[in-house]
Design an enzyme around this catalytic site. Structure first.
Site, PDB file in Angstrom:
ATOM      1  N   CYS A 217       0.332  13.478 -15.748  1.00 32.53           N
ATOM      2  CA  CYS A 217      -0.521  14.593 -16.169  1.00 32.53           C
ATOM      3  C   CYS A 217      -1.973  14.203 -15.967  1.00 32.53           C
ATOM      4  CB  CYS A 217      -0.262  14.933 -17.636  1.00 32.53           C
ATOM      5  SG  CYS A 217      -1.488  16.118 -18.264  1.00 32.53           S
TER       6      CYS A 217
ATOM      7  N   SER B  23      -2.336  -1.119   9.321  1.00 30.79           N
ATOM      8  CA  SER B  23      -3.416  -1.075  10.308  1.00 30.79           C
ATOM      9  C   SER B  23      -4.643  -1.830   9.805  1.00 30.79           C
ATOM     10  CB  SER B  23      -3.794   0.377  10.612  1.00 30.79           C
ATOM     11  OG  SER B  23      -4.250   1.016   9.428  1.00 30.79           O
TER      12      SER B  23
ATOM     13  N   ALA C  91       8.976  -4.202  12.472  1.00 26.16           N
ATOM     14  CA  ALA C  91       9.240  -4.974  11.252  1.00 26.16           C
ATOM     15  C   ALA C  91      10.735  -5.204  11.030  1.00 26.16           C
ATOM     16  CB  ALA C  91       8.630  -4.248  10.053  1.00 26.16           C
TER      17      ALA C  91
ATOM     18  N   HIS D 193      -1.439   1.559  -4.243  1.00 29.11           N
ATOM     19  CA  HIS D 193      -1.792   2.975  -4.123  1.00 29.11           C
ATOM     20  C   HIS D 193      -0.878   3.876  -4.960  1.00 29.11           C
ATOM     21  CE1 HIS D 193      -3.914   1.976  -0.053  1.00 29.11           C
ATOM     22  NE2 HIS D 193      -4.640   1.679  -1.091  1.00 29.11           N
TER      23      HIS D 193
ATOM     24  N   CYS E  74       0.591  19.324 -22.897  1.00 34.09           N
ATOM     25  CA  CYS E  74      -0.820  19.388 -23.326  1.00 34.09           C
ATOM     26  C   CYS E  74      -1.584  20.480 -22.576  1.00 34.09           C
ATOM     27  CB  CYS E  74      -1.497  18.038 -23.112  1.00 34.09           C
ATOM     28  SG  CYS E  74      -2.010  17.726 -21.405  1.00 34.09           S
TER      29      CYS E  74
ATOM     30  N   GLN F 206       0.850  -1.198   0.000  1.00 31.19           N
ATOM     31  CA  GLN F 206       0.000   0.000   0.000  1.00 31.19           C
ATOM     32  C   GLN F 206       0.881   1.242   0.000  1.00 31.19           C
ATOM     33  OE1 GLN F 206      -3.390  -0.705   3.089  1.00 31.19           O
ATOM     34  NE2 GLN F 206      -1.698  -2.019   3.625  1.00 31.19           N
ATOM     35  N   ASN F 207       2.186   1.037   0.110  1.00 29.37           N
ATOM     36  CA  ASN F 207       3.099   2.178   0.231  1.00 29.37           C
ATOM     37  C   ASN F 207       3.422   2.771  -1.137  1.00 29.37           C
ATOM     38  OD1 ASN F 207       3.058   1.487   2.882  1.00 29.37           O
ATOM     39  ND2 ASN F 207       5.089   0.546   2.911  1.00 29.37           N
ATOM     40  N   VAL F 208       3.691   4.059  -1.116  1.00 32.36           N
ATOM     41  CA  VAL F 208       4.008   4.763  -2.368  1.00 32.36           C
ATOM     42  C   VAL F 208       5.490   5.165  -2.396  1.00 32.36           C
ATOM     43  CG1 VAL F 208       1.641   5.624  -2.635  1.00 32.36           C
ATOM     44  CG2 VAL F 208       3.314   7.023  -1.389  1.00 32.36           C
ATOM     45  N   ASP F 209       6.269   4.660  -1.421  1.00 28.19           N
ATOM     46  CA  ASP F 209       7.625   5.181  -1.221  1.00 28.19           C
ATOM     47  C   ASP F 209       8.713   4.519  -2.074  1.00 28.19           C
ATOM     48  OD1 ASP F 209       8.164   2.732   0.143  1.00 28.19           O
ATOM     49  OD2 ASP F 209       7.645   3.624   2.086  1.00 28.19           O
TER      50      ASP F 209
HETATM   51  P1  OAD Z   1      -1.275   3.041   8.883  1.00 28.24           P
HETATM   52  O1  OAD Z   1      -0.578   4.281   9.270  1.00 28.24           O
HETATM   53  O2  OAD Z   1      -2.765   3.031   8.908  1.00 28.24           O
HETATM   54  O3  OAD Z   1      -0.794   1.846   9.812  1.00 28.24           O
HETATM   55  C1  OAD Z   1       0.559   1.632  10.074  1.00 28.24           C
HETATM   56  C2  OAD Z   1       0.678   0.395  10.927  1.00 28.24           C
HETATM   57  O4  OAD Z   1       2.045   0.152  11.122  1.00 28.24           O
HETATM   58  C3  OAD Z   1       0.034   0.507  12.312  1.00 28.24           C
HETATM   59  O5  OAD Z   1      -0.820  -0.614  12.520  1.00 28.24           O
HETATM   60  C4  OAD Z   1       1.232   0.479  13.268  1.00 28.24           C
HETATM   61  O6  OAD Z   1       0.942  -0.220  14.477  1.00 28.24           O
HETATM   62  C5  OAD Z   1       2.245  -0.279  12.447  1.00 28.24           C
HETATM   63  N1  OAD Z   1       3.648   0.010  12.796  1.00 28.24           N
HETATM   64  C6  OAD Z   1       4.178   1.128  13.338  1.00 28.24           C
HETATM   65  N2  OAD Z   1       5.506   1.002  13.474  1.00 28.24           N
HETATM   66  C7  OAD Z   1       5.830  -0.229  13.006  1.00 28.24           C
HETATM   67  C8  OAD Z   1       7.045  -0.960  12.878  1.00 28.24           C
HETATM   68  N3  OAD Z   1       8.214  -0.432  13.254  1.00 28.24           N
HETATM   69  N4  OAD Z   1       6.995  -2.203  12.343  1.00 28.24           N
HETATM   70  C9  OAD Z   1       5.815  -2.740  11.951  1.00 28.24           C
HETATM   71  N5  OAD Z   1       4.639  -2.103  12.060  1.00 28.24           N
HETATM   72  C10 OAD Z   1       4.638  -0.868  12.565  1.00 28.24           C
HETATM   73  O7  OAD Z   1      -0.704   2.636   7.446  1.00 28.24           O
HETATM   74  P2  OAD Z   1      -1.325   1.692   6.335  1.00 28.24           P
HETATM   75  O8  OAD Z   1      -1.992   0.514   6.928  1.00 28.24           O
HETATM   76  O9  OAD Z   1      -0.290   1.492   5.308  1.00 28.24           O
HETATM   77  O10 OAD Z   1      -3.517   5.177   1.551  1.00 28.24           O
HETATM   78  O11 OAD Z   1      -2.436   2.649   5.725  1.00 28.24           O
HETATM   79  C11 OAD Z   1      -3.116   2.248   4.616  1.00 28.24           C
HETATM   80  C12 OAD Z   1      -3.360   3.399   3.685  1.00 28.24           C
HETATM   81  O12 OAD Z   1      -3.915   4.505   4.412  1.00 28.24           O
HETATM   82  C13 OAD Z   1      -2.126   4.011   3.069  1.00 28.24           C
HETATM   83  O13 OAD Z   1      -1.670   3.313   1.946  1.00 28.24           O
HETATM   84  C14 OAD Z   1      -2.622   5.347   2.656  1.00 28.24           C
HETATM   85  C15 OAD Z   1      -3.360   5.736   3.904  1.00 28.24           C
HETATM   86  O14 OAD Z   1      -4.377   6.586   3.777  1.00 28.24           O
HETATM   87  C16 OAD Z   1      -3.578   6.098   0.602  1.00 28.24           C
HETATM   88  O15 OAD Z   1      -2.876   7.094   0.599  1.00 28.24           O
HETATM   89  C17 OAD Z   1      -4.584   5.779  -0.467  1.00 28.24           C
END
Ligand code: OAD
Length: 250
Positions: free
Chosen positions: A129, A193, A235, A121, A154, A103-106
């Site tokens: 564009c 999460s 992680a 994502h 464009c 889900q990461n964009v990095d």
């Molecule tokens: P979240 O920020 O919702 O969740 C991050 C999770 O990482 C949490 O459950 C933390 O407990 C856990 N965490 C924190 N530190 C950690 C570590 N050192 N090792 C392992 N886990 C750790 O991020 P995402 O679930 O990625 O979407 O969020 C999903 C989407 O919400 C993203 O892709 C983005 C956002 O809105 C878009 O931009 C469309």
């Protein structure tokens, strides 16, 4: 973190597995110094997603949204993959079928060496564009125009090549992720999460289809109760330790 103890059953399932899916979220990049979205210090704690990460926000104030992404791009460009990304890349050669669904964009999974990768994502490393779909490097686009989105030949505006709230996931990419989750033997969820759909639905899908479900997250998630194995640690420690065990089991 406690040492990992695998039951004989889990060890056997890891040994016999042919298809593995790694599903990652912002937590996998936490130890690279990048913020998560939710939780303590999360990006959404300080701003509301609908103010920045939506098509409406970009229409209303393109410069503000562009500057936020330029700042985030800067943090990503300065970051490096951490041991979790490296361990995830290392496992790729051990399975006949292995796919990272992020889900990461990095872009840190690619930079760590992962090859079979689906970016649900999109990516912050490219700009696109909004009118004609032409793509370019985000770093170049920001260098050319740090304060507001540069214009395409464009006449359209460039925007980050990410999926915003209210936008559909890239159809073909999601279809491939769905297929991989539905047919895998092992599903490893790292640092998410599990609150953003439809991406989070992949966890339930894989579990429902009988995959061994492993979760790495220091905090419990809505899916923790489904986990066959839960590693409640960062992680950068838990994934390399798990990768060692998987290597040993095969
Ligand atoms: P979240 O920020 O919702 O969740 C991050 C999770 O990482 C949490 O459950 C933390 O407990 C856990 N965490 C924190 N530190 C950690 C570590 N050192 N090792 C392992 N886990 C750790 O991020 P995402 O679930 O990625 O979407 O969020 C999903 C989407 O919400 C993203 O892709 C983005 C956002 O809105 C878009 O931009 C469309």
């Amino acid at each position: 973190m406690e040492p990992i103890e695998l039951t004989p059953e889990i060890r056997e399932r890891l040994r016999a597995a042919a298809r593995m899916v790694v599903f990652s979220g912002a937590g996998v990049s936490r130890e690279s110094g990048l913020n998560t979205f939710r939780g303590a210090g999360g990006l959404w704690e300080r701003m509301r997603p609908e103010e920045l990460a939506t098509p409406e926000a970009f229409r209303a104030d393109p410069a503000k949204v562009w500057q936020w992404y330029a700042w985030r791009y800067g943090t990503v460009a300065a970051a490096s993959p951490n041991p979790a990304h490296v361990a995830i890349a290392r496992l790729e050669s051990l399975f006949p079928s292995y796919i990272v669904v992020t889900q990461n964009v990095d872009g840190l999974h690619q930079r760590a060496g992962s090859r079979n990768l689906l970016e649900l994502h999109g990516t912050i490393t490219r700009a696109v564009c909004e009118r004609c779909g032409r793509g370019r490097e985000m770093g170049e686009a920001i260098a050319e125009s740090p304060e507001r989105p540069p214009l395409c030949v464009c006449g359209g505006r460039f925007r980050p090549a990410v999926v915003w709230f209210g936008e559909a996931l890239p159809e073909e990419v999601f279809a491939q992720a769905h297929e991989a989750a539905a047919t895998c033997d092992v599903f490893l969820s790292v640092g998410t999460s599990g609150t953003v759909w439809p991406a989070a639905g992949l966890i339930e899908l894989a579990h429902g289809a009988g995959a061994l479900f492993i979760e790495v997250n220091p905090e419990p998630t809505p899916f923790s109760r489904l986990a066959d194995l839960r590693l409640a640690g960062p992680a950068g420690e838990a994934v390399p330790a798990l990768a060692d065990e998987i290597e040993r089991s095969r």
